[in-house]
Design a protein around this motif. Structure first.
Motif, short mmCIF file in Angstrom:
data_model
loop_
_atom_site.label_atom_id
_atom_site.label_comp_id
_atom_site.label_asym_id
_atom_site.label_seq_id
_atom_site.Cartn_x
_atom_site.Cartn_y
_atom_site.Cartn_z
N ASP A 180 16.49 -46.23 -34.09
CA ASP A 180 16.89 -45.15 -35.02
C ASP A 180 16.63 -43.83 -34.35
N PHE A 228 24.47 -42.24 -37.36
CA PHE A 228 23.15 -42.23 -37.90
C PHE A 228 23.61 -41.99 -39.43
N ARG A 286 13.45 -40.10 -40.37
CA ARG A 286 13.93 -41.26 -39.75
C ARG A 286 15.49 -41.32 -40.17
N VAL A 329 18.76 -43.54 -39.73
CA VAL A 329 18.70 -44.97 -39.69
C VAL A 329 20.14 -45.05 -38.77
#
Length: 187
Positions: A100, A130, A182, A184
């Motif tokens: 990630d 992402f 974050r 992903v």
């Protein structure tokens, strides 16, 4: 005279039968050794030629390039073709799972510039996509709207993403923006 001619014919036929039974031939079309006329190969009823003993097979052999002939004592047999095993490819670099990335808020949306700016970083050795999630909030901390945006980032690189706040319909109420740190990776 008639009896003598008949006797010669019987003798000639007998000689031919003996020659045929003992394996002698005139050497036409087959490889022969020396002057004796003894052939090193024999013609089978199916039309294929096989080697006898340790001698070489003749020119009429129908062996293909992929089959071999194995000699065993007084006879021979044809071995089955051998196949070469196909090497198994090693896992490619692209098959590794992606890590990630990270997302950092650079600028929150407001009336003057109704776009939030986010910097997305890719820690992988290859380009990846992402998912970046963020929310627009009012002065009391209540969420006005939440978004999820996909962005492609080059290997070991970073990309700036501009997220529009106009679709919320309440740009003037936006006091601050929050981005999930974050990002992903799209696996």
């Amino acid at each position: 005279m008639y009896t003598r001619g008949r006797a010669l014919k019987v003798t000639a036929v007998s000689a031919m039968v003996v020659l045929a039974l003992t394996g002698f031939s005139s050497g036409h079309g087959h490889g022969s050794h020396g002057g004796g006329g003894c052939s090193s190969s024999r013609q089978d009823h199916d039309g294929s030629s096989t080697a006898r003993g340790s001698g070489s097979s003749g020119g009429d052999s129908d062996d293909s390039a992929t089959s071999t002939s194995t000699s065993t004592g007084g006879g021979s047999r044809r071995a089955r073709p051998t196949s070469t095993p196909t090497p198994t490819p090693s896992p490619s670099h692209a098959a590794r799972p992606l890590k990630d990335g990270t997302a950092v808020l650079v600028h929150c949306a407001n009336v003057a510039d109704p776009y939030a700016t986010v910097e997305v970083r890719n820690p992988n050795d290859r380009e990846a996509v992402f998912m970046v999630k963020m929310s627009f909030k009012d002065a009391r901390g209540f969420a006005i709207a939440g978004t999820g945006n996909e962005v492609s980032v080059p290997a070991k690189g970073r990309t700036t993403l501009r997220v529009p706040a106009v679709s919320t319909g309440r740009v003037e109420q936006i006091a601050h923006c929050e981005v999930e740190h974050r990002a992903v990776a799209d696996r």
